[in-house]
Design a protein around this motif. Structure first.
Motif, PDB file in Angstrom:
ATOM      1  N   PHE A 157     -13.463  37.049   1.166  1.00 10.08           N
ATOM      2  CA  PHE A 157     -14.023  36.435  -0.032  1.00 10.08           C
ATOM      3  C   PHE A 157     -13.516  35.004  -0.217  1.00 10.08           C
ATOM      4  O   PHE A 157     -14.240  34.157  -0.755  1.00 10.08           O
ATOM      5  CB  PHE A 157     -13.695  37.288  -1.263  1.00 10.08           C
ATOM      6  N   MET A 158     -12.296  34.738   0.216  1.00  5.09           N
ATOM      7  CA  MET A 158     -11.776  33.380   0.112  1.00  5.09           C
ATOM      8  C   MET A 158     -12.565  32.408   0.989  1.00  5.09           C
ATOM      9  O   MET A 158     -12.803  31.256   0.621  1.00  5.09           O
ATOM     10  CB  MET A 158     -10.291  33.382   0.509  1.00  5.09           C
ATOM     11  N   LEU A 159     -13.040  32.893   2.137  1.00  2.50           N
ATOM     12  CA  LEU A 159     -13.815  32.049   3.038  1.00  2.50           C
ATOM     13  C   LEU A 159     -15.272  31.925   2.596  1.00  2.50           C
ATOM     14  O   LEU A 159     -15.863  30.842   2.666  1.00  2.50           O
ATOM     15  CB  LEU A 159     -13.776  32.616   4.460  1.00  2.50           C
ATOM     16  N   GLN A 160     -15.861  33.016   2.150  1.00  2.00           N
ATOM     17  CA  GLN A 160     -17.307  33.030   1.947  1.00  2.00           C
ATOM     18  C   GLN A 160     -17.751  32.606   0.548  1.00  2.00           C
ATOM     19  O   GLN A 160     -18.844  32.072   0.390  1.00  2.00           O
ATOM     20  CB  GLN A 160     -17.860  34.419   2.271  1.00  2.00           C
ATOM     21  N   THR A 161     -16.921  32.858  -0.468  1.00  2.00           N
ATOM     22  CA  THR A 161     -17.332  32.492  -1.824  1.00  2.00           C
ATOM     23  C   THR A 161     -17.633  30.996  -1.969  1.00  2.00           C
ATOM     24  O   THR A 161     -18.647  30.615  -2.574  1.00  2.00           O
ATOM     25  CB  THR A 161     -16.263  32.927  -2.846  1.00  2.00           C
ATOM     26  N   SER A 221      -7.863  26.641  -5.641  1.00  2.00           N
ATOM     27  CA  SER A 221      -6.903  26.439  -4.559  1.00  2.00           C
ATOM     28  C   SER A 221      -7.375  25.329  -3.620  1.00  2.00           C
ATOM     29  O   SER A 221      -6.585  24.453  -3.230  1.00  2.00           O
ATOM     30  CB  SER A 221      -6.711  27.744  -3.781  1.00  2.00           C
ATOM     31  N   ILE A 222      -8.648  25.345  -3.268  1.00  3.57           N
ATOM     32  CA  ILE A 222      -9.193  24.328  -2.358  1.00  3.57           C
ATOM     33  C   ILE A 222      -9.108  22.943  -2.993  1.00  3.57           C
ATOM     34  O   ILE A 222      -8.731  21.957  -2.342  1.00  3.57           O
ATOM     35  CB  ILE A 222     -10.635  24.681  -1.969  1.00  3.57           C
ATOM     36  N   ASN A 223      -9.412  22.858  -4.279  1.00  2.25           N
ATOM     37  CA  ASN A 223      -9.366  21.562  -4.972  1.00  2.25           C
ATOM     38  C   ASN A 223      -7.938  21.062  -5.164  1.00  2.25           C
ATOM     39  O   ASN A 223      -7.712  19.853  -5.282  1.00  2.25           O
ATOM     40  CB  ASN A 223     -10.065  21.670  -6.331  1.00  2.25           C
ATOM     41  N   THR A 224      -6.971  21.997  -5.203  1.00  6.56           N
ATOM     42  CA  THR A 224      -5.580  21.619  -5.471  1.00  6.56           C
ATOM     43  C   THR A 224      -4.814  21.292  -4.198  1.00  6.56           C
ATOM     44  O   THR A 224      -4.165  20.244  -4.096  1.00  6.56           O
ATOM     45  CB  THR A 224      -4.858  22.743  -6.236  1.00  6.56           C
ATOM     46  N   ILE A 225      -4.874  22.195  -3.208  1.00 13.36           N
ATOM     47  CA  ILE A 225      -4.063  21.997  -1.992  1.00 13.36           C
ATOM     48  C   ILE A 225      -4.900  21.767  -0.746  1.00 13.36           C
ATOM     49  O   ILE A 225      -4.358  21.516   0.330  1.00 13.36           O
ATOM     50  CB  ILE A 225      -3.117  23.199  -1.762  1.00 13.36           C
ATOM     51  N   GLY A 226      -6.209  21.890  -0.863  1.00 13.83           N
ATOM     52  CA  GLY A 226      -7.079  21.648   0.278  1.00 13.83           C
ATOM     53  C   GLY A 226      -7.459  22.932   1.002  1.00 13.83           C
ATOM     54  O   GLY A 226      -6.760  23.957   0.925  1.00 13.83           O
ATOM     55  N   LEU A 227      -8.575  22.857   1.734  1.00 12.21           N
ATOM     56  CA  LEU A 227      -9.069  24.027   2.451  1.00 12.21           C
ATOM     57  C   LEU A 227      -8.112  24.462   3.555  1.00 12.21           C
ATOM     58  O   LEU A 227      -7.919  25.657   3.791  1.00 12.21           O
ATOM     59  CB  LEU A 227     -10.449  23.718   3.049  1.00 12.21           C
ATOM     60  N   GLY A 228      -7.495  23.511   4.244  1.00 13.22           N
ATOM     61  CA  GLY A 228      -6.597  23.841   5.348  1.00 13.22           C
ATOM     62  C   GLY A 228      -5.430  24.702   4.910  1.00 13.22           C
ATOM     63  O   GLY A 228      -5.143  25.735   5.521  1.00 13.22           O
ATOM     64  N   TRP A 229      -4.736  24.281   3.843  1.00 10.56           N
ATOM     65  CA  TRP A 229      -3.584  25.062   3.383  1.00 10.56           C
ATOM     66  C   TRP A 229      -4.015  26.382   2.749  1.00 10.56           C
ATOM     67  O   TRP A 229      -3.306  27.383   2.839  1.00 10.56           O
ATOM     68  CB  TRP A 229      -2.745  24.242   2.398  1.00 10.56           C
ATOM     69  N   TYR A 238     -10.414  51.371  -1.779  1.00  5.92           N
ATOM     70  CA  TYR A 238     -11.476  50.515  -2.312  1.00  5.92           C
ATOM     71  C   TYR A 238     -11.056  49.875  -3.629  1.00  5.92           C
ATOM     72  O   TYR A 238     -11.386  48.706  -3.904  1.00  5.92           O
ATOM     73  CB  TYR A 238     -12.766  51.312  -2.501  1.00  5.92           C
ATOM     74  N   PHE A 239     -10.339  50.619  -4.450  1.00 12.38           N
ATOM     75  CA  PHE A 239      -9.859  50.051  -5.714  1.00 12.38           C
ATOM     76  C   PHE A 239      -8.988  48.828  -5.458  1.00 12.38           C
ATOM     77  O   PHE A 239      -9.207  47.759  -6.041  1.00 12.38           O
ATOM     78  CB  PHE A 239      -9.058  51.113  -6.490  1.00 12.38           C
ATOM     79  N   SER A 240      -8.013  48.950  -4.577  1.00 14.02           N
ATOM     80  CA  SER A 240      -7.073  47.854  -4.354  1.00 14.02           C
ATOM     81  C   SER A 240      -7.731  46.672  -3.647  1.00 14.02           C
ATOM     82  O   SER A 240      -7.460  45.515  -3.972  1.00 14.02           O
ATOM     83  CB  SER A 240      -5.860  48.355  -3.560  1.00 14.02           C
ATOM     84  N   ARG A 241      -8.639  46.939  -2.706  1.00 14.99           N
ATOM     85  CA  ARG A 241      -9.224  45.826  -1.951  1.00 14.99           C
ATOM     86  C   ARG A 241     -10.153  44.971  -2.808  1.00 14.99           C
ATOM     87  O   ARG A 241     -10.234  43.761  -2.613  1.00 14.99           O
ATOM     88  CB  ARG A 241      -9.949  46.341  -0.709  1.00 14.99           C
ATOM     89  N   TYR A 242     -10.837  45.587  -3.780  1.00 12.05           N
ATOM     90  CA  TYR A 242     -11.736  44.777  -4.596  1.00 12.05           C
ATOM     91  C   TYR A 242     -11.012  44.056  -5.728  1.00 12.05           C
ATOM     92  O   TYR A 242     -11.540  43.087  -6.285  1.00 12.05           O
ATOM     93  CB  TYR A 242     -12.909  45.613  -5.084  1.00 12.05           C
ATOM     94  N   ILE A 243      -9.818  44.505  -6.055  1.00 11.64           N
ATOM     95  CA  ILE A 243      -8.964  43.684  -6.910  1.00 11.64           C
ATOM     96  C   ILE A 243      -8.617  42.394  -6.165  1.00 11.64           C
ATOM     97  O   ILE A 243      -8.644  41.294  -6.722  1.00 11.64           O
ATOM     98  CB  ILE A 243      -7.680  44.445  -7.290  1.00 11.64           C
ATOM     99  N   ALA A 244      -8.312  42.541  -4.865  1.00 14.56           N
ATOM    100  CA  ALA A 244      -8.038  41.357  -4.040  1.00 14.56           C
ATOM    101  C   ALA A 244      -9.262  40.458  -3.941  1.00 14.56           C
ATOM    102  O   ALA A 244      -9.148  39.221  -3.970  1.00 14.56           O
ATOM    103  CB  ALA A 244      -7.585  41.792  -2.644  1.00 14.56           C
ATOM    104  N   ALA A 245     -10.457  41.051  -3.841  1.00  8.35           N
ATOM    105  CA  ALA A 245     -11.683  40.257  -3.791  1.00  8.35           C
ATOM    106  C   ALA A 245     -11.877  39.484  -5.089  1.00  8.35           C
ATOM    107  O   ALA A 245     -12.324  38.322  -5.073  1.00  8.35           O
ATOM    108  CB  ALA A 245     -12.880  41.182  -3.544  1.00  8.35           C
ATOM    109  N   ALA A 246     -11.539  40.111  -6.215  1.00 10.27           N
ATOM    110  CA  ALA A 246     -11.658  39.426  -7.505  1.00 10.27           C
ATOM    111  C   ALA A 246     -10.716  38.228  -7.575  1.00 10.27           C
ATOM    112  O   ALA A 246     -11.099  37.146  -8.034  1.00 10.27           O
ATOM    113  CB  ALA A 246     -11.357  40.410  -8.641  1.00 10.27           C
ATOM    114  N   VAL A 247      -9.490  38.426  -7.110  1.00  8.25           N
ATOM    115  CA  VAL A 247      -8.517  37.322  -7.112  1.00  8.25           C
ATOM    116  C   VAL A 247      -9.003  36.179  -6.229  1.00  8.25           C
ATOM    117  O   VAL A 247      -8.952  34.996  -6.621  1.00  8.25           O
ATOM    118  CB  VAL A 247      -7.138  37.827  -6.631  1.00  8.25           C
ATOM    119  N   ALA A 248      -9.516  36.513  -5.040  1.00 11.38           N
ATOM    120  CA  ALA A 248     -10.003  35.478  -4.126  1.00 11.38           C
ATOM    121  C   ALA A 248     -11.191  34.731  -4.722  1.00 11.38           C
ATOM    122  O   ALA A 248     -11.267  33.492  -4.645  1.00 11.38           O
ATOM    123  CB  ALA A 248     -10.387  36.108  -2.789  1.00 11.38           C
TER     124      ALA A 248
END
Length: 550
Positions: free
Chosen positions: A344-348, A495-503, A478-488
């Motif tokens: 989700f961090m990559l695709q969102t 995160s991308i705007n603050t530290i950049g896509l690379g980091w 499934y419960f735990s993984r979609y909590i992670a998806a929500a965070v991402a």
């Protein structure tokens, strides 16, 4: 076999001594039990209730049996033999191969196909909206970040769905819950499509997540009902294929639709796909559960009320979270968390990241990038499941017995090498504008392949390692993984705007390497952790494991 016959005869004999005022109410039950005894003798397959009892069921059975006991005690007659009314005593053993041979190969494929199609719905719904985020924000006069938060809330409700529908499918059956969730999913999408304000959009998006994600846990139950453990890798991979194709091609579909028409059409298409799945299931999906908890309760209730057809069975929707107290399940859960978080961090943020990088001007163009992981999911589905099953069979021959943890050996290369390396190359090349479009396309593809090599082993392990928990193991994952998806989903742009896509991608890579360490812990120490936990929490006896090893 002889002991089973004696137990059945004993149960039937105890029924014959009932007092006259309850003889008539129990007559149907006697006939039913005689028939069951007869079937047991013929098939040598006593019905296994070990996996269909829980605290709520036990409490209801106790209440029913107490009422029966009071009737017998009041009339001065002997109480029913405990073994005649205790579901744990009714069925102590099961011929596992016969349990899985109840359905023909053709029927199994049909069930698997329907489960895979239903798994397509929720990820498709989640990702199809992404290319339309700017247009949705304009409609409701808000920002794209707020709409991204709606996707994070969507993921939270995805995580809550197994809490409700995993126990419900155990209690009332796979088929009825499948139908109910399909209908409510379609209704929810209609209401999202006609949303007049942001609050309405949020509420019914959450409802569509709640009902759409139920098919993951129901599909997992179906696989555990009809496939032997050494065949589950391929079956799980096929279900995951549906989910991953929804993830990969949903955004592309959304990009095409929003490029030529309104974003609301996306939701009408989702409703149509859900209705098609429902129609197919009505005609072709059988009930796969050997015996539901509701059926157990009804059998007991009919001793008092012969015409009773339904009993509400209360349950704790958050009970599945207690499965995470077992260390092997919580460690395996982190593997799924790391994989979904990175996905989700990559695709969102693909549209926000790649449009300025390559000067794209239309949603359709950025939507095309989602095809890359989509094809990766397709290719990986033909590798991950068969590979996991092959490894299980290989180590079963080597060790002389099947150890569930051996399945996780297949995740080491995709989880520890291919996925994190692909994520790093994608992040840093896009940030520093190195290479052309081919670079992100290639490494998004390898990331997709990795995911569908990881999930079949991780999901099947939840089912195989602790069958005593029923569906709670896979539901907790499934419960735990979609909590992670929500965070991402909620944090990726910031995160991308603050530290950049690379980091941002570097952090994700280190999370994947931590998950690889978890896989190694389970491979080498998981059996001991699992056995100790089962004994500690009273699910198994120590002597049982000694017998298994002998």
């Amino acid at each position: 076999m002889s002991q089973t016959i004696k137990d059945d005869q004993k149960s039937v004999k105890s029924l014959s001594t009932l007092p006259s005022d309850v003889d008539s109410s129990m007559e149907g039950y006697q006939d039913s039990l005689h028939e069951q005894v007869k079937n047991n003798y013929q098939k040598d397959v006593p019905l296994d209730l070990r996996t269909v009892t829980n605290e709520a069921v036990s409490r209801q059975l106790s209440r029913i049996q107490s009422r029966l006991s009071s009737i017998h005690t009041r009339d001065g007659d002997e109480v029913l033999d405990e073994e005649a009314t205790d579901p744990e005593k009714q069925l102590e053993t099961v011929n596992s191969r016969a349990k899985f041979d109840r359905f023909s190969t053709k029927t199994k494929y049909i069930c698997l196909g329907i489960a895979s199609m239903s798994g397509f719905l929720s990820p498709l719904n989640s990702l199809a909206i992404l290319p339309a985020i700017p247009e949705i924000a304009d409609t409701f006069s808000t920002t794209t970040e707020v709409i991204n938060i709606s996707n994070a809330i969507y993921c939270i409700f995805m995580s809550l769905s197994p809490c409700l529908f995993s126990p419900c499918s155990d209690i009332y059956g796979r088929r009825p819950m499948f139908f109910i969730c399909c209908v409510l999913y379609c209704i929810s999408n209609i209401l999202v499509a006609v949303s007049q304000n942001l609050a309405m959009f949020f509420i019914f998006r959450c409802a569509s997540a709640l009902f759409g994600t139920s098919f993951f846990s129901i599909g997992g139950h179906i696989v555990s009902d009809i496939y032997h453990p050494d065949q589950r890798g391929r079956a799980i991979a096929f279900i995951i294929l549906g989910a991953q194709l929804g993830t990969g091609f949903g955004a592309f579909l959304g990009g095409v639709i929003v490029n030529f028409t309104s974003w609301r059409v996306i939701l009408w298409v989702m409703m149509g796909i859900g209705a098609a799945v429902l129609a197919i299931a009505i005609f072709f999906l059988p009930e796969t559960a050997l015996k539901t908890k509701h059926a157990v309760i009804i059998e007991e209730m009919r001793k008092l009320e012969p015409k009773r057809k339904f009993v509400f069975v209360p349950f704790n929707p958050f009970k599945i979270m207690t499965a995470l107290k077992y260390p092997n399940l919580s460690i395996d859960g982190f593997i799924a968390i790391a994989t979904v978080y990175t996905m989700f961090m990559l695709q969102t943020p693909i549209r926000e990241v790649l449009e300025p990088r390559f000067g794209l001007t239309k949603p359709l163009y950025s939507g095309l990038f989602y095809l890359s992981p989509g094809f990766g999911y397709l290719v990986g589905s033909f590798i991950g499941g068969p590979w996991a099953d092959h490894v299980v069979k290989k180590y079963t021959k080597i060790k002389g017995r099947r150890i569930p943890e051996d399945r996780l050996r297949t995740v080491l290369i995709p989880l520890g090498i291919i996925y994190p390396v692909s994520t790093l190359i994608y992040g840093w090349t896009v940030q520093y504008e190195k290479g052309g479009m081919a670079v992100p396309i290639i490494f998004l593809f390898f990331g997709g392949v990795s995911q569908t090599c990881i999930f079949p082993a991780s999901n099947a392990y939840c089912i195989d390692s602790m069958p005593e928990l029923g569906g709670d193991g896979i539901a907790s994952s499934y419960f735990s993984r979609y909590i992670a998806a929500a965070v991402a989903s909620a944090t990726c742009l910031r995160s991308i705007n603050t530290i950049g896509l690379g980091w941002t991608c570097t952090i994700a890579a280190f999370i994947l390497w931590a998950a690889t360490a978890c896989a190694l812990i389970l491979i080498y120490f998981g059996e001991k952790l699992r056995i100790n936990a089962l004994i500690r929490y009273g699910l198994r006896e120590k002597d049982e494991f000694v017998e298994e090893k002998d």
